[in-house]
Design a protein around this motif. Structure first.
Motif, PDB file in Angstrom:
ATOM      1  N   ASN A 153       0.848  -1.207  -0.089  1.00 42.37           N
ATOM      2  CA  ASN A 153      -0.009  -0.117   0.214  1.00 42.37           C
ATOM      3  C   ASN A 153       0.949   1.130   0.010  1.00 42.37           C
ATOM      4  O   ASN A 153       1.730   1.293   0.695  1.00 42.37           O
ATOM      5  CB  ASN A 153      -0.767  -0.041   1.222  1.00 42.37           C
ATOM      6  N   ILE A 154       0.736   2.041  -1.033  1.00 37.89           N
ATOM      7  CA  ILE A 154       1.450   3.398  -1.100  1.00 37.89           C
ATOM      8  C   ILE A 154       0.673   4.419  -0.853  1.00 37.89           C
ATOM      9  O   ILE A 154      -0.336   4.696  -1.716  1.00 37.89           O
ATOM     10  CB  ILE A 154       2.013   3.273  -2.652  1.00 37.89           C
ATOM     11  N   ALA A 155       1.262   5.337  -0.084  1.00 41.01           N
ATOM     12  CA  ALA A 155       0.628   6.448   0.102  1.00 41.01           C
ATOM     13  C   ALA A 155       1.343   7.593  -0.347  1.00 41.01           C
ATOM     14  O   ALA A 155       2.644   7.862  -0.575  1.00 41.01           O
ATOM     15  CB  ALA A 155       0.683   6.903   1.878  1.00 41.01           C
ATOM     16  N   GLY A 156       0.608   8.648  -0.886  1.00 39.78           N
ATOM     17  CA  GLY A 156       0.979   9.750  -1.601  1.00 39.78           C
ATOM     18  C   GLY A 156       0.749   9.542  -3.105  1.00 39.78           C
ATOM     19  O   GLY A 156       0.407   8.431  -3.425  1.00 39.78           O
ATOM     20  N   ALA A 157       1.267  10.678  -3.796  1.00 37.01           N
ATOM     21  CA  ALA A 157       0.865  10.539  -5.471  1.00 37.01           C
ATOM     22  C   ALA A 157       1.986   9.281  -6.056  1.00 37.01           C
ATOM     23  O   ALA A 157       3.041   9.289  -5.644  1.00 37.01           O
ATOM     24  CB  ALA A 157       1.374  11.939  -6.123  1.00 37.01           C
ATOM     25  N   ILE A 158       1.334   8.474  -7.147  1.00 34.79           N
ATOM     26  CA  ILE A 158       1.900   7.656  -7.794  1.00 34.79           C
ATOM     27  C   ILE A 158       1.961   7.780  -9.101  1.00 34.79           C
ATOM     28  O   ILE A 158       2.507   6.968  -9.873  1.00 34.79           O
ATOM     29  CB  ILE A 158       1.317   6.204  -7.433  1.00 34.79           C
ATOM     30  N   LYS A 159       1.411   8.818  -9.553  1.00 37.41           N
ATOM     31  CA  LYS A 159       1.446   9.069 -11.028  1.00 37.41           C
ATOM     32  C   LYS A 159       2.972   9.414 -11.703  1.00 37.41           C
ATOM     33  O   LYS A 159       3.728   9.872 -10.963  1.00 37.41           O
ATOM     34  CB  LYS A 159       0.438  10.501 -11.570  1.00 37.41           C
ATOM     35  N   ASN A 160       3.146   8.529 -12.561  1.00 40.84           N
ATOM     36  CA  ASN A 160       4.471   8.661 -13.383  1.00 40.84           C
ATOM     37  C   ASN A 160       5.576   8.032 -12.540  1.00 40.84           C
ATOM     38  O   ASN A 160       6.816   8.307 -12.631  1.00 40.84           O
ATOM     39  CB  ASN A 160       4.834   9.904 -13.821  1.00 40.84           C
ATOM     40  N   LYS A 161       5.215   7.340 -11.315  1.00 38.01           N
ATOM     41  CA  LYS A 161       6.159   6.688 -10.450  1.00 38.01           C
ATOM     42  C   LYS A 161       6.213   5.207 -10.997  1.00 38.01           C
ATOM     43  O   LYS A 161       5.473   4.581 -11.466  1.00 38.01           O
ATOM     44  CB  LYS A 161       5.839   6.443  -9.209  1.00 38.01           C
ATOM     45  N   THR A 162       7.632   4.614 -10.521  1.00 34.25           N
ATOM     46  CA  THR A 162       7.862   3.251 -10.785  1.00 34.25           C
ATOM     47  C   THR A 162       8.024   2.575  -9.433  1.00 34.25           C
ATOM     48  O   THR A 162       8.515   3.130  -8.324  1.00 34.25           O
ATOM     49  CB  THR A 162       9.081   3.000 -11.560  1.00 34.25           C
ATOM     50  N   MET A 163       7.703   1.222  -9.137  1.00 33.08           N
ATOM     51  CA  MET A 163       7.945   0.576  -7.954  1.00 33.08           C
ATOM     52  C   MET A 163       9.016  -0.495  -8.188  1.00 33.08           C
ATOM     53  O   MET A 163       8.919  -1.215  -9.087  1.00 33.08           O
ATOM     54  CB  MET A 163       6.634  -0.129  -7.430  1.00 33.08           C
ATOM     55  N   ARG A 164       9.951  -0.453  -7.460  1.00 35.07           N
ATOM     56  CA  ARG A 164      10.849  -1.295  -7.336  1.00 35.07           C
ATOM     57  C   ARG A 164      10.736  -2.293  -6.390  1.00 35.07           C
ATOM     58  O   ARG A 164      10.805  -2.049  -5.227  1.00 35.07           O
ATOM     59  CB  ARG A 164      12.454  -0.722  -7.326  1.00 35.07           C
ATOM     60  N   ILE A 165      11.228  -3.655  -6.853  1.00 30.52           N
ATOM     61  CA  ILE A 165      11.194  -4.918  -5.852  1.00 30.52           C
ATOM     62  C   ILE A 165      12.389  -5.204  -5.639  1.00 30.52           C
ATOM     63  O   ILE A 165      13.274  -5.756  -6.736  1.00 30.52           O
ATOM     64  CB  ILE A 165      10.127  -5.694  -6.242  1.00 30.52           C
ATOM     65  N   VAL A 166      13.017  -5.527  -4.708  1.00 25.97           N
ATOM     66  CA  VAL A 166      14.437  -5.924  -4.535  1.00 25.97           C
ATOM     67  C   VAL A 166      14.514  -6.728  -3.534  1.00 25.97           C
ATOM     68  O   VAL A 166      13.901  -6.921  -2.220  1.00 25.97           O
ATOM     69  CB  VAL A 166      15.377  -4.564  -4.014  1.00 25.97           C
ATOM     70  N   LEU A 167      15.266  -8.057  -3.761  1.00 26.56           N
ATOM     71  CA  LEU A 167      15.767  -8.983  -2.951  1.00 26.56           C
ATOM     72  C   LEU A 167      17.048  -9.126  -2.542  1.00 26.56           C
ATOM     73  O   LEU A 167      17.927  -9.064  -3.611  1.00 26.56           O
ATOM     74  CB  LEU A 167      15.226 -10.318  -3.288  1.00 26.56           C
ATOM     75  N   ALA A 168      17.354  -9.164  -1.226  1.00 28.66           N
ATOM     76  CA  ALA A 168      18.979  -9.165  -1.123  1.00 28.66           C
ATOM     77  C   ALA A 168      19.205 -10.083   0.156  1.00 28.66           C
ATOM     78  O   ALA A 168      18.441 -10.387   1.096  1.00 28.66           O
ATOM     79  CB  ALA A 168      19.222  -7.522  -0.383  1.00 28.66           C
ATOM     80  N   ILE A 169      20.469 -10.706  -0.041  1.00 26.07           N
ATOM     81  CA  ILE A 169      21.042 -11.579   0.936  1.00 26.07           C
ATOM     82  C   ILE A 169      21.635 -10.798   2.013  1.00 26.07           C
ATOM     83  O   ILE A 169      22.554  -9.842   1.850  1.00 26.07           O
ATOM     84  CB  ILE A 169      22.141 -12.570   0.139  1.00 26.07           C
ATOM     85  N   LYS A 170      21.213 -11.032   3.346  1.00 23.11           N
ATOM     86  CA  LYS A 170      21.660 -10.168   4.389  1.00 23.11           C
ATOM     87  C   LYS A 170      23.415 -10.404   4.391  1.00 23.11           C
ATOM     88  O   LYS A 170      23.745  -9.288   4.805  1.00 23.11           O
ATOM     89  CB  LYS A 170      21.081 -10.492   5.654  1.00 23.11           C
ATOM     90  N   GLU A 171      23.717 -11.502   4.525  1.00 18.45           N
ATOM     91  CA  GLU A 171      25.031 -11.493   4.626  1.00 18.45           C
ATOM     92  C   GLU A 171      25.748 -12.943   4.099  1.00 18.45           C
ATOM     93  O   GLU A 171      25.307 -13.746   3.977  1.00 18.45           O
ATOM     94  CB  GLU A 171      25.725 -11.547   6.077  1.00 18.45           C
TER      95      GLU A 171
END
Length: 242
Positions: A153-171
């Motif tokens: 859920n994203i609060a704030g304007a989203i027009k012309n925005k991109t959502m990035r999904i990142v997965l990272a190994i902690k260590e």
């Protein structure tokens, strides 16, 4: 005539502006690094130290391993050509004629040499005062077998925005037998193994993706979701442990 002009100038003017919602600051540090680069370990260490800060939700650290050092004798197992391309995108934004490691990019807006502790502290202090444009909330986050799913859920304007999904190994710790860091044991943190983007059409929804094969069952993971504008500025972010 003078009376008419005076009357015109006395007409009250009314300016209206759209109210822009702001949210608590979020600082995203993207380190471009490589296990084949001899000047990178100090930056890797500094990023790990920053990641131990108490305010986990405010500071998000990410390590992007580039592939252009692989020719020296050691192929970084976490390196991807797409991460090098991502760094080149930033280079074009910053009007830089070259790319380098270690480089830290802060919220997609500025950059510095990733091992520079003084500059790191200055940027953290500065960006901690800048409000975010979006607030991202993650829920129903599930790691099941080789996949991850979540609601957002994203609060704030989203027009012309991109959502990035990142997965990272902690260590992850790696023995380096060849190259500039030969015979060294390197520890990397928050190693990005997946970075996907999609255009935002609505402020809430669900998303799922497959976990890359480089991830081991023993690895602890982080999910990071960010909002980004067309200028590559990161304007909102959230992270959760998996």
């Amino acid at each position: 005539m003078k009376h008419i002009l005076l009357t015109l100038f006395m007409i009250p003017l009314c300016f209206t502006s759209e109210k822009v919602e702001t949210y608590p600051p979020v600082i995203v540090l993207e380190l471009f690094t490589s296990q084949g680069c001899s000047s990178c370990p100090p930056a890797d260490k500094l990023l790990t130290e920053v990641d131990t800060f108490d305010n986990e939700n405010q500071i998000i650290t990410l390590s992007y391993h580039v592939d252009y050092w692989n020719y020296i004798g050691w192929k970084d197992p976490f390196s991807k050509a797409s991460f090098s391309d991502k760094q080149r995108q930033y280079s074009r934004k910053f009007n830089s004629s070259s790319i380098y490691t270690p480089q830290v990019v802060v919220n997609g807006k500025t950059h510095f040499v990733g091992s520079n502790t003084r500059e790191m502290n200055a940027k953290l202090k500065s960006y901690a005062k800048i409000s975010a444009e979006n607030k991202i909330e993650l829920s129903v986050v599930k790691r099941s077998g080789n996949s991850v799913s979540f609601n957002y859920n994203i609060a704030g304007a989203i027009k012309n925005k991109t959502m990035r999904i990142v997965l990272a190994i902690k260590e992850r710790t790696t023995e380096i037998p060849r190259g500039e860091n030969r015979n060294r044991t390197l520890k990397n943190s928050n190693i990005v193994v997946l970075d996907e983007s999609l255009g935002l059409k609505k402020s809430n929804g669900s998303y799922s993706f497959s976990i890359p094969k480089i991830v081991n069952k023993e690895d602890k993971l982080k999910l990071i979701v960010m909002s980004q504008n067309s200028d590559l500025d990161i304007i909102g972010a959230s992270q959760v442990n998996l």
